[in-house]
Design a protein around this motif. Structure first.
Motif, PDB file in Angstrom:
ATOM      1  N   TYR A   9       0.830  -1.205   0.000  1.00 52.83           N
ATOM      2  CA  TYR A   9       0.000   0.000   0.000  1.00 52.83           C
ATOM      3  C   TYR A   9       0.870   1.263   0.000  1.00 52.83           C
ATOM      4  CZ  TYR A   9      -3.655   3.262   1.471  1.00 52.83           C
ATOM      5  OH  TYR A   9      -4.519   4.316   1.552  1.00 52.83           O
ATOM      6  N   VAL A  10       1.880   1.273   0.868  1.00 55.12           N
ATOM      7  CA  VAL A  10       2.769   2.443   0.971  1.00 55.12           C
ATOM      8  C   VAL A  10       3.565   2.615  -0.315  1.00 55.12           C
ATOM      9  CG1 VAL A  10       4.811   3.337   2.160  1.00 55.12           C
ATOM     10  CG2 VAL A  10       2.918   2.402   3.482  1.00 55.12           C
ATOM     11  N   LEU A  11       4.131   1.537  -0.834  1.00 54.51           N
ATOM     12  CA  LEU A  11       4.963   1.633  -2.034  1.00 54.51           C
ATOM     13  C   LEU A  11       4.155   1.957  -3.286  1.00 54.51           C
ATOM     14  CD1 LEU A  11       7.471  -1.293  -1.443  1.00 54.51           C
ATOM     15  CD2 LEU A  11       7.914   1.168  -1.266  1.00 54.51           C
ATOM     16  N   ALA A  12       2.898   1.563  -3.311  1.00 53.19           N
ATOM     17  CA  ALA A  12       2.054   1.859  -4.474  1.00 53.19           C
ATOM     18  C   ALA A  12       1.850   3.357  -4.646  1.00 53.19           C
ATOM     19  CB  ALA A  12       0.713   1.149  -4.344  1.00 53.19           C
ATOM     20  N   GLU A  13       1.972   4.107  -3.562  1.00 51.61           N
ATOM     21  CA  GLU A  13       1.818   5.563  -3.624  1.00 51.61           C
ATOM     22  C   GLU A  13       3.092   6.270  -4.080  1.00 51.61           C
ATOM     23  OE1 GLU A  13      -1.452   6.212  -0.096  1.00 51.61           O
ATOM     24  OE2 GLU A  13       0.650   6.618   0.332  1.00 51.61           O
ATOM     25  N   ARG A  14       4.221   5.560  -4.050  1.00 46.98           N
ATOM     26  CA  ARG A  14       5.515   6.160  -4.374  1.00 46.98           C
ATOM     27  C   ARG A  14       6.099   5.537  -5.625  1.00 46.98           C
ATOM     28  NH1 ARG A  14       7.437   9.888  -0.392  1.00 46.98           N
ATOM     29  NH2 ARG A  14       5.886   9.772   1.242  1.00 46.98           N
ATOM     30  N   ASN A  15       6.624   6.358  -6.525  1.00 49.63           N
ATOM     31  CA  ASN A  15       7.216   5.833  -7.752  1.00 49.63           C
ATOM     32  C   ASN A  15       8.665   5.405  -7.576  1.00 49.63           C
ATOM     33  OD1 ASN A  15       4.901   6.140  -9.215  1.00 49.63           O
ATOM     34  ND2 ASN A  15       5.425   8.149  -9.992  1.00 49.63           N
ATOM     35  N   GLY A  16       9.439   6.154  -6.832  1.00 48.17           N
ATOM     36  CA  GLY A  16      10.872   5.904  -6.748  1.00 48.17           C
ATOM     37  C   GLY A  16      11.298   4.927  -5.676  1.00 48.17           C
ATOM     38  N   GLY A  17      10.362   4.365  -4.935  1.00 45.52           N
ATOM     39  CA  GLY A  17      10.701   3.465  -3.850  1.00 45.52           C
ATOM     40  C   GLY A  17      11.066   4.225  -2.586  1.00 45.52           C
ATOM     41  N   LEU A  18      11.220   3.489  -1.500  1.00 41.05           N
ATOM     42  CA  LEU A  18      11.507   4.087  -0.202  1.00 41.05           C
ATOM     43  C   LEU A  18      12.507   3.229   0.552  1.00 41.05           C
ATOM     44  CD1 LEU A  18       7.853   4.841   0.923  1.00 41.05           C
ATOM     45  CD2 LEU A  18       9.567   6.552   0.346  1.00 41.05           C
ATOM     46  N   LYS A  19      13.175   3.838   1.513  1.00 46.08           N
ATOM     47  CA  LYS A  19      14.046   3.092   2.411  1.00 46.08           C
ATOM     48  C   LYS A  19      13.176   2.383   3.449  1.00 46.08           C
ATOM     49  CE  LYS A  19      17.970   6.110   1.855  1.00 46.08           C
ATOM     50  NZ  LYS A  19      19.025   6.856   2.519  1.00 46.08           N
ATOM     51  N   THR A  20      13.708   1.316   4.038  1.00 45.94           N
ATOM     52  CA  THR A  20      12.927   0.551   5.016  1.00 45.94           C
ATOM     53  C   THR A  20      12.486   1.416   6.189  1.00 45.94           C
ATOM     54  OG1 THR A  20      14.952  -0.252   6.062  1.00 45.94           O
ATOM     55  CG2 THR A  20      13.929  -1.685   4.424  1.00 45.94           C
ATOM     56  N   GLU A  21      13.339   2.344   6.618  1.00 46.00           N
ATOM     57  CA  GLU A  21      12.987   3.233   7.732  1.00 46.00           C
ATOM     58  C   GLU A  21      11.788   4.101   7.376  1.00 46.00           C
ATOM     59  OE1 GLU A  21      16.085   3.303   6.303  1.00 46.00           O
ATOM     60  OE2 GLU A  21      17.298   2.275   7.797  1.00 46.00           O
ATOM     61  N   GLN A  22      11.759   4.584   6.133  1.00 52.02           N
ATOM     62  CA  GLN A  22      10.648   5.420   5.685  1.00 52.02           C
ATOM     63  C   GLN A  22       9.345   4.622   5.622  1.00 52.02           C
ATOM     64  OE1 GLN A  22      12.752   6.482   2.068  1.00 52.02           O
ATOM     65  NE2 GLN A  22      12.705   8.643   2.670  1.00 52.02           N
ATOM     66  N   ILE A  23       9.442   3.395   5.129  1.00 51.83           N
ATOM     67  CA  ILE A  23       8.255   2.544   5.041  1.00 51.83           C
ATOM     68  C   ILE A  23       7.700   2.274   6.436  1.00 51.83           C
ATOM     69  CG2 ILE A  23       7.390   0.260   4.383  1.00 51.83           C
ATOM     70  CD1 ILE A  23       9.586   0.291   2.159  1.00 51.83           C
ATOM     71  N   ALA A  24       8.579   1.904   7.359  1.00 50.38           N
ATOM     72  CA  ALA A  24       8.144   1.629   8.735  1.00 50.38           C
ATOM     73  C   ALA A  24       7.503   2.867   9.354  1.00 50.38           C
ATOM     74  CB  ALA A  24       9.321   1.151   9.576  1.00 50.38           C
ATOM     75  N   ASP A  25       8.090   4.020   9.130  1.00 48.97           N
ATOM     76  CA  ASP A  25       7.561   5.267   9.687  1.00 48.97           C
ATOM     77  C   ASP A  25       6.151   5.555   9.166  1.00 48.97           C
ATOM     78  OD1 ASP A  25       7.806   7.784  11.181  1.00 48.97           O
ATOM     79  OD2 ASP A  25       7.867   8.716   9.192  1.00 48.97           O
ATOM     80  N   ILE A  26       5.946   5.394   7.873  1.00 55.59           N
ATOM     81  CA  ILE A  26       4.626   5.654   7.285  1.00 55.59           C
ATOM     82  C   ILE A  26       3.599   4.656   7.807  1.00 55.59           C
ATOM     83  CG2 ILE A  26       3.314   5.632   5.125  1.00 55.59           C
ATOM     84  CD1 ILE A  26       5.917   6.719   3.778  1.00 55.59           C
ATOM     85  N   ILE A  27       3.978   3.385   7.873  1.00 56.86           N
ATOM     86  CA  ILE A  27       3.066   2.360   8.394  1.00 56.86           C
ATOM     87  C   ILE A  27       2.657   2.691   9.823  1.00 56.86           C
ATOM     88  CG2 ILE A  27       2.912  -0.060   9.138  1.00 56.86           C
ATOM     89  CD1 ILE A  27       4.616  -0.753   6.645  1.00 56.86           C
ATOM     90  N   ASN A  28       3.609   3.108  10.641  1.00 61.90           N
ATOM     91  CA  ASN A  28       3.314   3.433  12.040  1.00 61.90           C
ATOM     92  C   ASN A  28       2.471   4.698  12.168  1.00 61.90           C
ATOM     93  OD1 ASN A  28       4.658   1.201  13.163  1.00 61.90           O
ATOM     94  ND2 ASN A  28       6.619   2.241  12.951  1.00 61.90           N
ATOM     95  N   ARG A  29       2.797   5.741  11.403  1.00 64.02           N
ATOM     96  CA  ARG A  29       2.042   6.990  11.486  1.00 64.02           C
ATOM     97  C   ARG A  29       0.591   6.811  11.063  1.00 64.02           C
ATOM     98  NH1 ARG A  29       3.795  10.745   7.885  1.00 64.02           N
ATOM     99  NH2 ARG A  29       5.612   9.620   7.199  1.00 64.02           N
ATOM    100  N   ARG A  30       0.381   6.018  10.010  1.00 64.03           N
ATOM    101  CA  ARG A  30      -0.976   5.803   9.498  1.00 64.03           C
ATOM    102  C   ARG A  30      -1.690   4.631  10.169  1.00 64.03           C
ATOM    103  NH1 ARG A  30      -0.203   6.376   2.979  1.00 64.03           N
ATOM    104  NH2 ARG A  30       0.743   8.442   2.986  1.00 64.03           N
ATOM    105  N   LYS A  31      -0.953   3.930  11.042  1.00 65.96           N
ATOM    106  CA  LYS A  31      -1.512   2.769  11.751  1.00 65.96           C
ATOM    107  C   LYS A  31      -2.074   1.730  10.764  1.00 65.96           C
ATOM    108  CE  LYS A  31      -2.743   5.279  15.988  1.00 65.96           C
ATOM    109  NZ  LYS A  31      -1.542   5.859  16.239  1.00 65.96           N
ATOM    110  N   LEU A  32      -1.276   1.453   9.718  1.00 66.92           N
ATOM    111  CA  LEU A  32      -1.687   0.494   8.701  1.00 66.92           C
ATOM    112  C   LEU A  32      -1.541  -0.943   9.181  1.00 66.92           C
ATOM    113  CD1 LEU A  32      -0.086   2.168   5.555  1.00 66.92           C
ATOM    114  CD2 LEU A  32      -2.477   2.267   6.298  1.00 66.92           C
ATOM    115  N   HIS A  33      -0.596  -1.172  10.098  1.00 67.45           N
ATOM    116  CA  HIS A  33      -0.382  -2.509  10.660  1.00 67.45           C
ATOM    117  C   HIS A  33      -0.069  -2.347  12.143  1.00 67.45           C
ATOM    118  CE1 HIS A  33       0.984  -6.645  11.085  1.00 67.45           C
ATOM    119  NE2 HIS A  33       2.066  -6.187  11.687  1.00 67.45           N
TER     120      HIS A  33
END
Length: 68
Positions: A9-33
């Motif tokens: 879900y997080v990566l589908a919104e981004r074209n260039g990809g993300l670092k693992t720290e960024q992915i974890a941060d977004i998941i936590n902020r949005r409470k996706l998991h």
């Protein structure tokens, strides 16, 4: 949602990809998991999921991207 689904879900919104720290941060902020123990998702956990699912994710230039 499962952590695999949250990463997609997080990566589908981004074209260039993300670092693992960024992915974890977004998941936590949005409470996706929410982990069973209530702790925040870590970048190591994201990395482990990515490495287990090489048919869905790839790692290039320090970033995680979707293959589909």
């Amino acid at each position: 949602m499962k952590i695999e689904e949250a990463i997609v879900y997080v990566l589908a919104e981004r074209n260039g990809g993300l670092k693992t720290e960024q992915i974890a941060d977004i998941i936590n902020r949005r409470k996706l998991h929410i982990r069973k123990d209530g702790l925040p998702v870590t970048s190591a956990q994201v990395y482990a999921v990515v490495m287990r699912n090489t048919q869905v994710f790839c790692k290039a230039e320090g970033r995680i991207m979707l293959l589909m």
